[in-house]
Design an enzyme around this catalytic site. Structure first.
Site, PDB file in Angstrom:
ATOM      1  N   HIS A 235     -55.027  21.116   9.964  1.00  0.00           N
ATOM      2  CA  HIS A 235     -55.335  20.402   8.641  1.00  0.00           C
ATOM      3  C   HIS A 235     -53.772  20.337   7.884  1.00  0.00           C
ATOM      4  O   HIS A 235     -53.244  21.380   7.898  1.00  0.00           O
ATOM      5  CB  HIS A 235     -56.329  21.213   7.910  1.00  0.00           C
ATOM      6  CG  HIS A 235     -57.755  20.824   8.085  1.00  0.00           C
ATOM      7  ND1 HIS A 235     -58.648  20.536   6.901  1.00  0.00           N
ATOM      8  CD2 HIS A 235     -58.432  20.173   9.103  1.00  0.00           C
ATOM      9  CE1 HIS A 235     -59.720  20.129   7.344  1.00  0.00           C
ATOM     10  NE2 HIS A 235     -59.776  19.663   8.825  1.00  0.00           N
TER      11      HIS A 235
ATOM     12  N   TYR B 147     -61.863  22.326  -2.862  1.00  0.00           N
ATOM     13  CA  TYR B 147     -62.134  23.355  -3.337  1.00  0.00           C
ATOM     14  C   TYR B 147     -62.473  22.923  -4.918  1.00  0.00           C
ATOM     15  O   TYR B 147     -61.460  22.279  -5.402  1.00  0.00           O
ATOM     16  CB  TYR B 147     -61.063  24.352  -3.372  1.00  0.00           C
ATOM     17  CG  TYR B 147     -60.515  25.147  -2.233  1.00  0.00           C
ATOM     18  CD1 TYR B 147     -59.869  24.706  -1.180  1.00  0.00           C
ATOM     19  CD2 TYR B 147     -61.297  26.408  -2.060  1.00  0.00           C
ATOM     20  CE1 TYR B 147     -59.363  25.496   0.049  1.00  0.00           C
ATOM     21  CE2 TYR B 147     -60.956  27.138  -0.776  1.00  0.00           C
ATOM     22  CZ  TYR B 147     -60.075  26.697   0.010  1.00  0.00           C
ATOM     23  OH  TYR B 147     -59.872  27.125   1.195  1.00  0.00           O
TER      24      TYR B 147
ATOM     25  N   PRO C 234     -63.145  34.993  -0.529  1.00  0.00           N
ATOM     26  CA  PRO C 234     -62.736  33.999   0.580  1.00  0.00           C
ATOM     27  C   PRO C 234     -62.147  32.635  -0.033  1.00  0.00           C
ATOM     28  O   PRO C 234     -61.901  31.837   0.712  1.00  0.00           O
ATOM     29  CB  PRO C 234     -64.200  33.612   1.184  1.00  0.00           C
ATOM     30  CG  PRO C 234     -65.330  33.764  -0.012  1.00  0.00           C
ATOM     31  CD  PRO C 234     -64.769  35.103  -0.670  1.00  0.00           C
TER      32      PRO C 234
ATOM     33  N   LYS D  45     -58.239  34.067   3.540  1.00  0.00           N
ATOM     34  CA  LYS D  45     -57.335  35.008   3.880  1.00  0.00           C
ATOM     35  C   LYS D  45     -57.719  36.329   4.536  1.00  0.00           C
ATOM     36  O   LYS D  45     -56.972  36.786   5.033  1.00  0.00           O
ATOM     37  CB  LYS D  45     -56.478  35.576   2.565  1.00  0.00           C
ATOM     38  CG  LYS D  45     -55.514  34.786   1.992  1.00  0.00           C
ATOM     39  CD  LYS D  45     -54.614  34.138   2.997  1.00  0.00           C
ATOM     40  CE  LYS D  45     -53.452  33.159   2.374  1.00  0.00           C
ATOM     41  NZ  LYS D  45     -53.208  32.026   3.293  1.00  0.00           N
TER      42      LYS D  45
ATOM     43  N   TYR E 285     -50.804  29.430   1.045  1.00  0.00           N
ATOM     44  CA  TYR E 285     -52.156  28.935   1.410  1.00  0.00           C
ATOM     45  C   TYR E 285     -51.849  28.948   3.144  1.00  0.00           C
ATOM     46  O   TYR E 285     -52.720  29.491   3.666  1.00  0.00           O
ATOM     47  CB  TYR E 285     -52.780  27.583   1.096  1.00  0.00           C
ATOM     48  CG  TYR E 285     -54.194  27.327   1.629  1.00  0.00           C
ATOM     49  CD1 TYR E 285     -55.308  27.595   0.957  1.00  0.00           C
ATOM     50  CD2 TYR E 285     -54.450  26.808   2.910  1.00  0.00           C
ATOM     51  CE1 TYR E 285     -56.549  27.363   1.214  1.00  0.00           C
ATOM     52  CE2 TYR E 285     -55.606  26.462   3.297  1.00  0.00           C
ATOM     53  CZ  TYR E 285     -56.831  26.768   2.446  1.00  0.00           C
ATOM     54  OH  TYR E 285     -58.032  26.567   3.064  1.00  0.00           O
TER      55      TYR E 285
END
Ligand code: APR
Ligand code: PHB
Length: 389
Positions: free
Chosen positions: A72, A200, A292, A296, A384
């Site tokens: 991704h 998100y 979550p 991580k 990220y």
């Protein structure tokens, strides 16, 4: 029985550590409380940092990930219909890999079997003895018989509810915790993902996440009060709530279907210091838990293994203890940075009960700023995809 490193817990961190040590000729015995089937039945997240992908390759479990994993190059943060793409590739030159934790654990078990590793399942009453001496040992019961395992070092990879952390005397531990006033209701469904990248979503109806396992298996989450029960959530109610949190165009085109797994997970940030006590070393969830929202959990467990495995090889093979002496401090530096990022993502994207309108405006302004500032997007992207080891 005698070994060099006794590993408590056959989850991803215990198996990865055992695999890397065995590859270097260090003997291990893994003691796992549950059956292998049970360990593999746990549904867990699936976003792998570049550093984690490299560690899995080094352990010799990169092939199926390369075949079935999905790279991704970005993800989306949304606020109602404002969609902000975080372009990892453009901002950091690196991407992440979407590959389920269950698949990683399956590959590690297969690799350990191929190595002829010793993994003992269904163990009970595991007790770590004399960890603060030069001759620790572990006692456990299996098939009704009490056993003793002598070793040079012990790795506590037995998760948050394990016994390893509690083996460290309370007055030698410092614990830091933040429990969030909500949970995540997760659903797995054999449907086409709502979007080719993760979303998100912050919305007036709370947080939601649209994720996937592959092009026919989707994973979704919505924010729920901690008091909610799974039984109170029909599939229909779940899909309606999820759609109300996602951008209109995404919700309009998304495929829905029956849930094949549905569960509620609480959100917590937790760290226990130090990660070492004598010849006992804590790894992964045994020492720290992240919400979550930053993806991580598994990556931090792998990060700990990154700092510990070479250190143990040096200590066992050459008696050089510099690595193990520095393990706790080095691993904690990266743990706290990931703790901060996961806490930031959680507070930035969730609605807190009783919050005032100013708080809601702050979340909107933060996402609006992300849409305007490349610097802000780069900061998020760097965290990220995974900060350097
Ligand atoms: N004795 C032996 N085994 C134990 C004991 C015990 N007393 N207590 C727990 N275990 C086993 C559990 O059954 C589990 O299989 O230890 C293992 C710990 O595995 P995880 O909880 O998966 O922890 P870890 O390997 O550190 O992986 C961290 O898991 O929970 C996710 O989000 C988290 O992704 C992160 C990853
Ligand atoms: C998941 O796919 O289950 C997942 C992905 C990203 C997260 C959390 C969970 O941050």
């Amino acid at each position: 029985m005698k070994t060099e490193v006794a590993i408590i817990g056959g989850g991803p961190s215990g198996l990865l550590l055992s695999q890397l040590l065995n590859k270097a000729g260090v003997a291990t015995v893994v003691l796992e409380r549950a059956t292998r089937e049970h360990v593999l039945s746990r549904i867990r997240a699936g976003v792998l940092e570049a550093g984690t992908v490299a560690m899995l390759r080094e352990a010799g479990v990169g092939d199926r990930m390369a075949r079935e994993g999905i790279p991704h190059h970005g993800c989306y943060l949304t606020d109602d219909d404002l969609m902000v793409r975080i372009n990892f590739e453009e901002l950091t030159g690196t991407s992440v890999m979407v590959y389920g934790q269950t698949e990683v654990t399956t590959d590690l078990y297969a690799a350990q079997d191929a190595m002829g590793a010793t993994i003992i399942h269904d163990v009970e009453d595991v007790v770590i003895q004399d960890a603060d001496s030069s001759a620790p040992y572990v006692e456990y019961t299996v098939s009704g018989k009490r056993k003793r395992l002598d070793c040079a070092y012990v790795a506590g990879c037995d998760g948050f509810h394990g016994i390893s952390r509690k083996t460290i005397p309370e007055d030698k531990r410092r614990e830091f915790e933040r429990v969030y006033p909500f949970g995540w209701l997760g659903v797995l469904s054999r449907t086409r993902p709502a979007h080719e990248e993760l979303i998100y979503a912050n919305s007036a109806n709370g947080f939601a996440l649209a994720s996937m396992r592959n092009e026919n298996l989707s994973r979704y989450y919505v924010q729920v009060p901690l008091t909610d029960k799974v039984e109170e959530w029909s599939d229909a109610r779940f899909w309606t709530t999820l759609k109300s949190c996602l951008p209109t165009e995404v919700a309009a085109s998304m495929e829905t279907g029956p849930s094949i797994e549905k569960s509620i997970a609480p959100l917590r940030s937790f760290v226990s210091e130090p990660l070492r006590w004598g010849r006992l070393f804590l790894v992964g969830d045994a020492a720290h838990i992240v919400p979550p929202t930053g993806a991580k959990g598994l990556n931090l467990a792998v990060s700990d293994v990154h700092y510990l495995y070479q250190a143990l090889i040096d200590a066992v093979k050459t008696g050089d203890t510099k690595g193990i002496d520095a393990y706790s401090e080095r691993a904690l530096l990266r743990i706290w940075k990931a703790m901060r990022f996961s806490w930031q993502m959680t507070t930035m994207l969730h609605r807190f009960d009783g919050e005032d309108s100013f708080a809601a405006q702050m979340r909107k302004a933060t996402l609006y700023h992300l849409s305007q500032s490349e610097t802000a997007r780069r900061d998020l992207a760097e965290n990220y995809i995974g900060l350097p080891f």
